[in-house]
Design a protein around this motif. Structure first.
Motif, PDB file in Angstrom:
ATOM      1  N   ALA A 236      -2.429 -11.096   4.940  1.00  0.00           N
ATOM      2  CA  ALA A 236      -1.149 -11.477   5.539  1.00  0.00           C
ATOM      3  C   ALA A 236       0.001 -10.847   4.764  1.00  0.00           C
ATOM      4  N   GLY A 237       0.954 -10.269   5.498  1.00  0.00           N
ATOM      5  CA  GLY A 237       2.139  -9.708   4.857  1.00  0.00           C
ATOM      6  C   GLY A 237       1.921  -8.383   4.161  1.00  0.00           C
ATOM      7  N   VAL A 238       0.774  -7.728   4.386  1.00  0.00           N
ATOM      8  CA  VAL A 238       0.535  -6.432   3.759  1.00  0.00           C
ATOM      9  C   VAL A 238       1.543  -5.412   4.288  1.00  0.00           C
ATOM     10  N   SER A 239       2.093  -4.632   3.369  1.00  0.00           N
ATOM     11  CA  SER A 239       3.103  -3.632   3.716  1.00  0.00           C
ATOM     12  C   SER A 239       2.555  -2.236   3.453  1.00  0.00           C
ATOM     13  N   ILE A 240       2.669  -1.367   4.448  1.00  0.00           N
ATOM     14  CA  ILE A 240       2.237   0.018   4.308  1.00  0.00           C
ATOM     15  C   ILE A 240       3.476   0.882   4.133  1.00  0.00           C
TER      16      ILE A 240
ATOM     17  N   PHE B 227       0.845  -1.188   0.000  1.00  0.00           N
ATOM     18  CA  PHE B 227       0.000   0.000   0.000  1.00  0.00           C
ATOM     19  C   PHE B 227       0.885   1.244   0.000  1.00  0.00           C
ATOM     20  N   ASN B 228       0.748   2.063  -1.012  1.00  0.00           N
ATOM     21  CA  ASN B 228       1.441   3.345  -1.063  1.00  0.00           C
ATOM     22  C   ASN B 228       0.379   4.441  -1.128  1.00  0.00           C
ATOM     23  N   LYS B 229       0.121   5.043   0.017  1.00  0.00           N
ATOM     24  CA  LYS B 229      -0.937   6.063   0.135  1.00  0.00           C
ATOM     25  C   LYS B 229      -2.271   5.524  -0.397  1.00  0.00           C
ATOM     26  N   SER B 230      -2.539   4.271  -0.125  1.00  0.00           N
ATOM     27  CA  SER B 230      -3.783   3.638  -0.571  1.00  0.00           C
ATOM     28  C   SER B 230      -4.677   3.343   0.631  1.00  0.00           C
ATOM     29  N   LYS B 231      -5.979   3.219   0.382  1.00  0.00           N
ATOM     30  CA  LYS B 231      -6.942   3.108   1.464  1.00  0.00           C
ATOM     31  C   LYS B 231      -7.972   2.012   1.178  1.00  0.00           C
ATOM     32  N   LEU B 232      -8.465   1.433   2.264  1.00  0.00           N
ATOM     33  CA  LEU B 232      -9.601   0.505   2.198  1.00  0.00           C
ATOM     34  C   LEU B 232     -10.590   1.011   3.237  1.00  0.00           C
ATOM     35  N   HIS B 233     -11.530   1.830   2.800  1.00  0.00           N
ATOM     36  CA  HIS B 233     -12.430   2.539   3.719  1.00  0.00           C
ATOM     37  C   HIS B 233     -13.807   1.899   3.776  1.00  0.00           C
ATOM     38  N   GLY B 234     -14.324   1.748   4.984  1.00  0.00           N
ATOM     39  CA  GLY B 234     -15.710   1.325   5.145  1.00  0.00           C
ATOM     40  C   GLY B 234     -16.027  -0.028   4.543  1.00  0.00           C
ATOM     41  N   ALA B 235     -15.037  -0.905   4.477  1.00  0.00           N
ATOM     42  CA  ALA B 235     -15.256  -2.227   3.877  1.00  0.00           C
ATOM     43  C   ALA B 235     -15.699  -3.227   4.938  1.00  0.00           C
ATOM     44  N   ARG B 236     -16.550  -4.144   4.546  1.00  0.00           N
ATOM     45  CA  ARG B 236     -16.848  -5.283   5.394  1.00  0.00           C
ATOM     46  C   ARG B 236     -16.116  -6.466   4.770  1.00  0.00           C
ATOM     47  N   VAL B 237     -14.921  -6.735   5.277  1.00  0.00           N
ATOM     48  CA  VAL B 237     -14.064  -7.771   4.698  1.00  0.00           C
ATOM     49  C   VAL B 237     -14.393  -9.102   5.377  1.00  0.00           C
ATOM     50  N   PHE B 238     -15.080  -9.956   4.669  1.00  0.00           N
ATOM     51  CA  PHE B 238     -15.455 -11.270   5.182  1.00  0.00           C
ATOM     52  C   PHE B 238     -14.530 -12.305   4.563  1.00  0.00           C
ATOM     53  N   TRP B 239     -13.712 -12.933   5.388  1.00  0.00           N
ATOM     54  CA  TRP B 239     -12.710 -13.896   4.917  1.00  0.00           C
ATOM     55  C   TRP B 239     -11.796 -13.250   3.873  1.00  0.00           C
ATOM     56  N   GLY B 240     -10.896 -12.414   4.367  1.00  0.00           N
ATOM     57  CA  GLY B 240      -9.908 -11.779   3.500  1.00  0.00           C
ATOM     58  C   GLY B 240      -8.506 -12.149   3.939  1.00  0.00           C
ATOM     59  N   ASN B 241      -7.611 -12.279   2.980  1.00  0.00           N
ATOM     60  CA  ASN B 241      -6.219 -12.602   3.283  1.00  0.00           C
ATOM     61  C   ASN B 241      -5.376 -11.341   3.124  1.00  0.00           C
TER      62      ASN B 241
ATOM     63  N   ARG C  98       2.752  -4.738   8.323  1.00  0.00           N
ATOM     64  CA  ARG C  98       3.960  -4.014   8.710  1.00  0.00           C
ATOM     65  C   ARG C  98       4.039  -2.660   8.003  1.00  0.00           C
ATOM     66  N   ILE C  99       4.864  -1.803   8.606  1.00  0.00           N
ATOM     67  CA  ILE C  99       5.225  -0.548   7.970  1.00  0.00           C
ATOM     68  C   ILE C  99       6.487  -0.828   7.170  1.00  0.00           C
ATOM     69  N   ASN C 100       6.482  -0.500   5.896  1.00  0.00           N
ATOM     70  CA  ASN C 100       7.556  -0.902   5.002  1.00  0.00           C
ATOM     71  C   ASN C 100       8.905  -0.319   5.400  1.00  0.00           C
ATOM     72  N   LYS C 101       9.909  -1.187   5.407  1.00  0.00           N
ATOM     73  CA  LYS C 101      11.282  -0.768   5.641  1.00  0.00           C
ATOM     74  C   LYS C 101      12.186  -1.788   4.966  1.00  0.00           C
ATOM     75  N   SER C 102      13.351  -1.367   4.588  1.00  0.00           N
ATOM     76  CA  SER C 102      14.269  -2.272   3.894  1.00  0.00           C
ATOM     77  C   SER C 102      14.911  -3.224   4.886  1.00  0.00           C
ATOM     78  N   SER C 103      15.167  -4.448   4.440  1.00  0.00           N
ATOM     79  CA  SER C 103      15.797  -5.446   5.302  1.00  0.00           C
ATOM     80  C   SER C 103      17.225  -5.041   5.653  1.00  0.00           C
TER      81      SER C 103
ATOM     82  N   ARG D 228      -1.474   7.319   7.004  1.00  0.00           N
ATOM     83  CA  ARG D 228      -1.275   5.884   7.218  1.00  0.00           C
ATOM     84  C   ARG D 228      -2.255   5.340   8.256  1.00  0.00           C
ATOM     85  N   ALA D 229      -2.531   6.135   9.278  1.00  0.00           N
ATOM     86  CA  ALA D 229      -3.455   5.694  10.326  1.00  0.00           C
ATOM     87  C   ALA D 229      -4.867   5.478   9.774  1.00  0.00           C
ATOM     88  N   ALA D 230      -5.193   6.168   8.673  1.00  0.00           N
ATOM     89  CA  ALA D 230      -6.543   6.065   8.095  1.00  0.00           C
ATOM     90  C   ALA D 230      -6.643   4.988   7.019  1.00  0.00           C
ATOM     91  N   THR D 231      -5.621   4.146   6.886  1.00  0.00           N
ATOM     92  CA  THR D 231      -5.591   3.145   5.812  1.00  0.00           C
ATOM     93  C   THR D 231      -6.826   2.254   5.825  1.00  0.00           C
TER      94      THR D 231
END
Length: 343
Positions: free
Chosen positions: A200-204, A184-198, A231-236, A213-216
């Motif tokens: 895992a590993g999403v990076s902000i 996610f780069n300045k992207s949002k998922l607002h007001g969603a009802r996520v029923f069985w969503g994957n 997670r909040i994206n950072k380089s390894s 970012r808090a309003a993602t």
């Protein structure tokens, strides 16, 4: 010397004579293996050529679509409703013929760049207007930029490993959606009802402000969803250069931001999140965390009819018990996809 050579040749001849059957069988096996390898190589080359031809045909279809729609937009001398019907019908036919995620993404990006993303709004159906749907689309490993989708259907959409820059999903209908490893780069998922969503590993990404970012996920509900590894994206390389104490401090700052995101959701019932994140949220705002994980609160949010309350309560309690561990969630997730999403 000659006699010794003669003796060696005679010994080899005698051995070949006595093992003639074995050698014959071995030769046959070798011949079969070589024939199989040759046949498989030919088949692979043919399949590759066929795939290239198929892709080329689909690229040509997309090019023709872009040309036809561009001409219709530029030369439009008809009413808007008629133009929209033309674009929707052409788009639907094209989507049905495409099975390469990058090409599907290109079509969506083209429509959005021409201010036509509103054609994906499901509320159009309430006005007796045709709409497009993202439902069932494979958009894995693609890049989408600068699009706002409102009330869009995300049923069985696969966005795994994709990059979303300035993408907003406002009030989408979302079930069995795969956001695994999405960036996610300045992207949002607002007001969603996520029923069985994957998720895992999403990076902000650290782009935008901390408030952005808090309003993602603001106003969204995640029900029986996987949010492990958020997670909040950072380089390894940056992380490896830190000492253990510095890594701990960085993780605490990251947890504070992630907690800020999830505490603005409406429900996390039956969903999986990292243990340290759950503990951080519970410590930061116990009342809100308990509300987010409370079944009765979810039933109120869903406005479940009184006559259906008991059956819904029983169903959700059983599902929550089943997916309490990530291994069980993964099995259940695979079963859900097979049942509801595979064509």
């Amino acid at each position: 010397m000659f006699s010794k050579l003669k003796w060696c040749l005679l010994a080899v001849w005698n051995w070949v004579s006595s093992h003639h059957g074995v050698l014959s069988s071995a030769a046959t096996i070798i011949a079969v293996v070589l024939a199989y390898v040759s046949l498989k190589s030919s088949a692979d080359n043919f399949a590759k050529q066929l795939e290239e031809q198929k892709r080329a045909a689909q690229v040509a279809n997309v090019a023709y679509f872009v040309s036809a729609v561009s001409d219709a937009i530029v030369m439009a001398n008809t009413e808007q409703a008629r133009l929209e019907r033309f674009i929707v019908s052409r788009s639907q036919l094209l989507f049905e013929s495409l099975n390469y995620p990058p090409l599907i993404a290109q079509v969506i990006q083209f429509l959005a760049s021409n201010d036509l993303a509103y054609l994906f709004n499901t509320t159009r159906s309430f006005e007796n207007k045709k709409s497009l749907s993202l439902a069932g689309k494979d958009l894995s490993n693609v890049e989408l930029k600068n699009i706002t989708f409102q009330t869009t259907t995300l049923y069985c959409v696969n966005l795994e490993n994709s990059y979303l820059a300035d993408i907003a999903f406002d009030m989408p209908e979302s079930s069995y959606v795969n956001f695994h490893n999405v960036n996610f780069n300045k992207s949002k998922l607002h007001g969603a009802r996520v029923f069985w969503g994957n998720f895992a590993g999403v990076s902000i990404e650290r782009s935008g402000t901390e408030l952005d970012r808090a309003a993602t996920f603001i106003g969204s509900s995640f029900i029986f969803s996987n949010l492990r590894g958020l997670r909040i994206n950072k380089s390894s390389s940056q992380e490896e250069s830190l000492s253990l104490s510095q890594q701990h401090e960085q993780r605490q700052r990251e947890l504070a931001q992630l907690a800020g995101m999830l505490l603005q959701t409406h429900s996390l019932y039956g969903s999986l999140i990292d243990d340290d994140l759950a503990a951080f949220m519970l410590n930061q705002n116990p009342a809100k965390y308990k509300q987010l994980t409370d079944l009765e609160h979810l039933l109120v949010l869903d406005s479940v009819a009184k006559k259906d309350l008991e059956s819904r309560r029983k169903d959700y309690l059983e599902q929550a018990k089943t997916v309490a561990k990530e291994r069980n969630w993964n099995k259940a997730w695979a079963t859900k996809l097979e049942r509801w999403c595979e064509k």
